[in-house]
Scaffold this active site. Structure first.
Site, PDB file in Angstrom:
ATOM      1  CB  CYS A  60     -21.397 -51.164-102.262  1.00  0.00           C
ATOM      2  SG  CYS A  60     -21.805 -52.016-103.785  1.00  0.00           S
TER       3      CYS A  60
HETATM    4  C1  LIG Z   1     -25.677 -63.353-105.507  1.00  0.00           C
HETATM    5  C2  LIG Z   1     -26.693 -64.087-104.663  1.00  0.00           C
HETATM    6  C3  LIG Z   1     -28.076 -63.512-104.889  1.00  0.00           C
HETATM    7  C4  LIG Z   1     -26.705 -65.557-105.080  1.00  0.00           C
HETATM    8  O1  LIG Z   1     -27.582 -66.280-104.264  1.00  0.00           O
HETATM    9  P1  LIG Z   1     -27.121 -67.681-103.630  1.00  0.00           P
HETATM   10  O2  LIG Z   1     -28.259 -68.230-102.893  1.00  0.00           O
HETATM   11  O3  LIG Z   1     -25.853 -67.432-102.865  1.00  0.00           O
HETATM   12  O4  LIG Z   1     -26.904 -68.559-104.911  1.00  0.00           O
HETATM   13  P2  LIG Z   1     -25.636 -69.420-105.345  1.00  0.00           P
HETATM   14  O5  LIG Z   1     -24.688 -68.558-106.108  1.00  0.00           O
HETATM   15  O6  LIG Z   1     -25.085 -70.177-104.173  1.00  0.00           O
HETATM   16  O7  LIG Z   1     -26.343 -70.417-106.329  1.00  0.00           O
HETATM   17  C5  LIG Z   1     -27.330 -71.370-105.894  1.00  0.00           C
HETATM   18  C6  LIG Z   1     -27.734 -72.244-107.055  1.00  0.00           C
HETATM   19  O8  LIG Z   1     -28.477 -71.490-108.006  1.00  0.00           O
HETATM   20  C7  LIG Z   1     -27.843 -71.544-109.289  1.00  0.00           C
HETATM   21  N1  LIG Z   1     -27.976 -70.245-109.963  1.00  0.00           N
HETATM   22  C8  LIG Z   1     -27.111 -69.204-109.912  1.00  0.00           C
HETATM   23  N2  LIG Z   1     -27.568 -68.198-110.663  1.00  0.00           N
HETATM   24  C9  LIG Z   1     -28.738 -68.617-111.205  1.00  0.00           C
HETATM   25  C10 LIG Z   1     -29.671 -67.999-112.064  1.00  0.00           C
HETATM   26  N3  LIG Z   1     -29.486 -66.755-112.536  1.00  0.00           N
HETATM   27  N4  LIG Z   1     -30.761 -68.693-112.419  1.00  0.00           N
HETATM   28  C11 LIG Z   1     -30.966 -69.933-111.963  1.00  0.00           C
HETATM   29  N5  LIG Z   1     -30.110 -70.575-111.135  1.00  0.00           N
HETATM   30  C12 LIG Z   1     -29.007 -69.912-110.758  1.00  0.00           C
HETATM   31  C13 LIG Z   1     -26.410 -71.890-109.005  1.00  0.00           C
HETATM   32  O9  LIG Z   1     -25.819 -72.527-110.105  1.00  0.00           O
HETATM   33  C14 LIG Z   1     -26.539 -72.813-107.821  1.00  0.00           C
HETATM   34  O10 LIG Z   1     -26.890 -74.095-108.257  1.00  0.00           O
HETATM   35  P3  LIG Z   1     -26.328 -75.396-107.511  1.00  0.00           P
HETATM   36  O11 LIG Z   1     -26.881 -75.319-106.115  1.00  0.00           O
HETATM   37  O12 LIG Z   1     -26.891 -76.495-108.326  1.00  0.00           O
HETATM   38  O13 LIG Z   1     -24.839 -75.261-107.540  1.00  0.00           O
HETATM   39  C15 LIG Z   1     -26.348 -63.982-103.154  1.00  0.00           C
HETATM   40  O14 LIG Z   1     -25.247 -64.782-102.844  1.00  0.00           O
HETATM   41  C16 LIG Z   1     -26.051 -62.572-102.716  1.00  0.00           C
HETATM   42  O15 LIG Z   1     -26.846 -61.672-102.891  1.00  0.00           O
HETATM   43  N6  LIG Z   1     -24.882 -62.374-102.063  1.00  0.00           N
HETATM   44  C17 LIG Z   1     -24.493 -61.086-101.545  1.00  0.00           C
HETATM   45  C18 LIG Z   1     -24.211 -60.201-102.671  1.00  0.00           C
HETATM   46  C19 LIG Z   1     -23.716 -58.878-102.292  1.00  0.00           C
HETATM   47  O16 LIG Z   1     -24.142 -58.259-101.357  1.00  0.00           O
HETATM   48  N7  LIG Z   1     -22.779 -58.400-103.028  1.00  0.00           N
HETATM   49  C20 LIG Z   1     -22.294 -57.112-102.855  1.00  0.00           C
HETATM   50  C21 LIG Z   1     -22.184 -56.530-104.178  1.00  0.00           C
HETATM   51  S1  LIG Z   1     -21.913 -54.885-104.000  1.00  0.00           S
END
Ligand SMILES: CC(C)(COP(=O)(O)OP(=O)(O)OC[C@H]1O[C@@H](n2cnc3c(N)ncnc32)[C@H](O)[C@@H]1OP(=O)(O)O)[C@@H](O)C(=O)NCCC(=O)NCCS
Length: 376
Positions: free
Chosen positions: A156
């Site tokens: 990225c």
């Molecule tokens: C990916 C991202 C959006 C996920 O958000 P988050 O708040 O961390 O979510 P989590 O993965 O901890 O999941 C939270 C809950 O939602 C659920 N969940 C995950 N994906 C889901 C979806 N698509 N729909 C519904 N629920 C979902 C999970 O199962 C989890 O449930 P639980 O609490 O019962 O275990 C976030 O972590 C993020 O953006 N991180 C940085 C990413 C980044 O910059 N990456 C660089 C790539 S270049």
């Protein structure tokens, strides 16, 4: 050292939009099919059922509302769940080069240049469609550029890292005008069958012209932006990883296995990268004798709305708004290295002469790259 300016940017936006509602409908249909296929194992407790995705979660957790893709039908087909691209003969322009040329044309027009004015081409992206010849050489030939071209990948942060390479070449006089192209076909590396990440990415291509300030002509674009400084850092982490590579066929592993597409520990990435990016920007500005509050606009990497809000809060103690740090991920999703360049492309015309800005990317590696610019 010669003063360096960015004189043009270009954007190629793919023709197809996938809304969160369409994406979730396809994913849920896929999950239902998988659960039906494995009903016995699920009933016997040998396998966990797949859970539905939700539009509400996606918007709340990421800020993403839709994404552009080069091919939509394959992604939304629950029997396929990935784009379907027709293979091209070697004589035809490759897909990455095609969108690279489209973005390059916009950047050249803004800078008032022809392809033949360019003497360096950097194709910088999170994924390359082949090992060689370099896509940069193909783009160089297609636009009629001189000099040299090479591909580079810092995930990225590829675009900001390439802008530094381009700026260094111009500063040192090894090139006069360098084209940086970021063709990000993220739809091909995204695991659309994984609920945790299926909403994250979108396709796009950006381009930028980096050249010596003396002799910059100016075209249809806004005023040139002087590059006051560039700063790069990396710190190894496995929290964003993709194991697809040329050794796979010798390892006798499944080319469709989960680790051969994008994987991340999203929470950890969020927590670790926000302080790293904020400290990096603050340190870079301090090196230049500047404070974060003096910066008129931040064009940040576009992965997650909450990350950008926190980076800005750490830097300025202000809430993020579109004037201080424009958000484009609601429309484009995460476009890997192109995100901060899209923001710079779309949201700089209203700034005044003398205004300061920071283009900053962060992502896998980990990697952070910043480019401090001033409108002339
Ligand atoms: C990916 C991202 C959006 C996920 O958000 P988050 O708040 O961390 O979510 P989590 O993965 O901890 O999941 C939270 C809950 O939602 C659920 N969940 C995950 N994906 C889901 C979806 N698509 N729909 C519904 N629920 C979902 C999970 O199962 C989890 O449930 P639980 O609490 O019962 O275990 C976030 O972590 C993020 O953006 N991180 C940085 C990413 C980044 O910059 N990456 C660089 C790539 S270049």
């Amino acid at each position: 050292m010669k003063p360096v300016v960015i004189t043009g940017t270009g954007l190629y936006r793919p023709p197809h939009v996938i809304t969160n509602a369409e994406l979730v409908e396809a994913f849920n249909a896929y999950a239902d099919r998988q659960n039906a296929l494995h009903a016995e194992a699920i009933a016997a407790g040998e396998r966990a059922p797949m859970t539905h995705s939700s539009v509400e979660f996606i918007e709340k957790a990421s800020g993403i509302k839709q994404r552009y893709v080069l091919e939509k039908d394959g992604v939304l087909d629950p029997a396929r769940m990935r784009p379907k691209f027709a293979p091209r003969p070697d004589e035809q322009l490759s897909l990455m080069a095609e969108i690279g040329v489209a973005a390059a044309q916009g950047a050249l027009a803004q800078a008032g240049l022809q392809g033949s004015d360019i003497d360096g081409v950097l194709c910088a992206a999170a994924n390359m469609q082949r090992a060689y010849p370099a896509m940069a050489c193909e783009i160089q030939a297609a636009i009629g550029a001189r000099g040299y071209g090479f591909d580079m990948n810092v995930a990225c942060s590829s675009a900001t890292f390439a802008i530094e390479q381009a700026a260094n070449a111009v500063r040192c006089g090894t090139a006069r005008r360098v084209l940086v192209v970021n063709p990000e076909i993220t739809s091909a590396h995204l695991e659309w069958r994984d609920r945790d990440c299926h909403f994250i990415f979108g396709d796009v291509c950006t381009a930028a012209i980096v050249e010596a300030e003396d002799g910059a002509r100016g075209g249809t674009g806004t005023a040139p932006w002087r590059v006051l400084g560039t700063r790069l850092v990396t710190q190894y982490s496995n929290n964003i990883r993709n194991n697809a590579g040329f050794l796979n066929r010798c390892e006798d592993t499944d080319p469709d296995a989960r680790d051969k597409t994008f994987m991340q520990e999203g929470r950890k990435v969020f927590k670790e990268v926000v302080p790293m990016a904020a400290a990096h920007i603050e340190g870079h500005l301090a090196e230049l004798g500047l404070r974060p509050a003096q910066v008129r606009r931040y064009w940040l990497h576009q992965a997650n709305l909450g990350m950008n809000q926190l980076v800005i809060k750490r830097l300025t103690d202000r809430a993020v708004d579109d004037d201080l740090a424009p958000i484009i991920l609601s429309e484009y999703a995460n476009t890997a290295s192109a995100g901060s360049v899209i923001a710079f492309h779309a949201h700089r015309a209203d700034l005044q002469a003398g205004d300061l800005g920071v283009i900053c990317s962060f992502g896998a590696g980990y990697s952070v790259g910043s480019v401090v610019v001033q409108r002339l």
